[in-house]
Design an enzyme around this catalytic site. Structure first.
Site, PDB file in Angstrom:
ATOM      1  N   SER A  30     -40.609 -67.121 -53.705  1.00 52.02           N
ATOM      2  CA  SER A  30     -39.916 -68.346 -53.298  1.00 52.02           C
ATOM      3  C   SER A  30     -38.474 -68.108 -52.883  1.00 52.02           C
ATOM      4  O   SER A  30     -37.967 -68.779 -51.983  1.00 52.02           O
ATOM      5  CB  SER A  30     -39.957 -69.372 -54.438  1.00 52.02           C
ATOM      6  OG  SER A  30     -41.271 -69.720 -54.764  1.00 52.02           O
ATOM      7  N   GLU A  80     -40.542 -63.155 -62.964  1.00 53.31           N
ATOM      8  CA  GLU A  80     -41.737 -62.323 -62.842  1.00 53.31           C
ATOM      9  C   GLU A  80     -41.286 -60.984 -62.268  1.00 53.31           C
ATOM     10  O   GLU A  80     -40.767 -60.930 -61.144  1.00 53.31           O
ATOM     11  CB  GLU A  80     -42.789 -62.949 -61.940  1.00 53.31           C
ATOM     12  CG  GLU A  80     -44.045 -62.086 -61.835  1.00 53.31           C
ATOM     13  CD  GLU A  80     -45.156 -62.726 -61.031  1.00 53.31           C
ATOM     14  OE1 GLU A  80     -45.943 -61.968 -60.425  1.00 53.31           O
ATOM     15  OE2 GLU A  80     -45.240 -63.970 -61.009  1.00 53.31           O
ATOM     16  N   ASP A 169     -58.264 -70.629 -64.758  1.00 49.55           N
ATOM     17  CA  ASP A 169     -57.046 -71.189 -65.357  1.00 49.55           C
ATOM     18  C   ASP A 169     -56.768 -72.620 -64.902  1.00 49.55           C
ATOM     19  O   ASP A 169     -55.686 -73.156 -65.182  1.00 49.55           O
ATOM     20  CB  ASP A 169     -55.836 -70.312 -64.994  1.00 49.55           C
ATOM     21  CG  ASP A 169     -55.900 -68.934 -65.619  1.00 49.55           C
ATOM     22  OD1 ASP A 169     -56.538 -68.795 -66.677  1.00 49.55           O
ATOM     23  OD2 ASP A 169     -55.312 -67.992 -65.038  1.00 49.55           O
ATOM     24  N   LYS A 196     -45.477 -71.855 -51.532  1.00 47.14           N
ATOM     25  CA  LYS A 196     -46.531 -72.729 -52.045  1.00 47.14           C
ATOM     26  C   LYS A 196     -46.436 -74.135 -51.454  1.00 47.14           C
ATOM     27  O   LYS A 196     -47.467 -74.738 -51.114  1.00 47.14           O
ATOM     28  CB  LYS A 196     -46.473 -72.779 -53.572  1.00 47.14           C
ATOM     29  CG  LYS A 196     -46.928 -71.478 -54.227  1.00 47.14           C
ATOM     30  CD  LYS A 196     -46.799 -71.527 -55.734  1.00 47.14           C
ATOM     31  CE  LYS A 196     -47.283 -70.226 -56.361  1.00 47.14           C
ATOM     32  NZ  LYS A 196     -47.058 -70.198 -57.826  1.00 47.14           N
TER      33      LYS A 196
END
Length: 256
Positions: A30, A80, A169, A196
């Site tokens: 992002s 991350e 998930d 996204k």
């Protein structure tokens, strides 16, 4: 935590815990695809010259837990962080090996003392592709100097391979699963890797009308425009929406 803080907080941490082995540190995700959102992770790839040791991996976990926070927390953005050994990814082979992975969804395991170990990771195919496209070094040379390009066939293969794990998930990570499925569909159909929210923008007009509110809510939550709440008609529509996205992915994969 905006991208400049990554340099101030994480670069010294990485050089301290991985002395003399760091070849390059790269932003992706992002931060390089339209900007960080409320629920965005700060995504970093670290390329090293030799494999990490178990004590180094444990030290990385302990240090990262201090600077990374749960998604949606404004004071500490989730990090991350992936470490790859250059010789494991250049020359390219499939599946590549991930030497170390830190993500907030694994925090409970880390707190129990689990230390990540190197393992094959098809997910590295899209990740390395994003790193090369972003060309956003925080340390070291341009990523193309250290990484081999990922063949398009392996990129498609990898993102399709991740679909079953994603859908498993759906109940616990609804927003992220729906947006990632939309992103996979977008990449298979167009060849582009989008953020996204941009992938949702592409997918929404291509969804049947009954599925649009579910994906639109996932997008709005990701952007920080709505509170995350899956109930009523939205909740009952989650699985049908996901099933439609999976079928669209399967159709695109078979059409190649």
């Amino acid at each position: 935590m905006p991208a400049p803080d990554a340099r101030h907080l994480l670069l010294p941490l990485l050089h301290r815990t991985l002395p003399d082995t760091v070849l390059g540190i790269y932003l992706h995700g992002s931060a390089t695809l339209g900007g960080l959102r409320l629920h965005s992770d700060l995504d970093l790839l670290v390329v090293v010259s030799r494999p990490t040791t178990r004590p180094q991996r444990r030290a990385l976990v302990e240090e990262l837990m201090k600077v990374s926070g749960p998604p949606g927390q404004r004071s500490r953005r989730p990090v991350e962080l992936i470490v790859v050994v250059q010789d494991d990814v250049r020359p390219w082979r499939y599946p590549p090996t991930c030497d170390f992975l830190y993500g907030e969804w694994l925090r409970e395991e880390y707190e129990r003392g689990v230390t990540p170990a190197p393992e094959p990771s098809p997910d590295l195919a899209p990740l390395l592709t994003m790193v090369l496209l972003a060309d956003a070094p925080l340390y070291g040379p341009p990523p193309a100097d250290l990484l081999a390009p990922v063949p398009h066939a392996d990129l498609r293969r990898a993102i399709v391979a991740g679909v079953p794990g994603l859908t498993g998930d759906l109940d616990t990570d609804t927003r992220n699963v729906l947006l990632t499925l939309a992103r996979i569909w977008t990449t298979l159909a167009t060849g582009a890797i989008r953020s996204k929210d941009a992938a949702a923008d592409w997918a929404l007009p291509r969804l049947p009308a009954e599925h649009r509110p579910v994906l639109a809510h996932a997008r709005a939550v990701y952007l920080g425009d709505e509170a995350e709440r899956w109930d009523g008609t939205l909740l009952s529509g989650v699985r049908p929406c996901a099933e439609f996205l999976v079928r669209a992915i399967e159709d695109e994969a078979q059409a190649a």
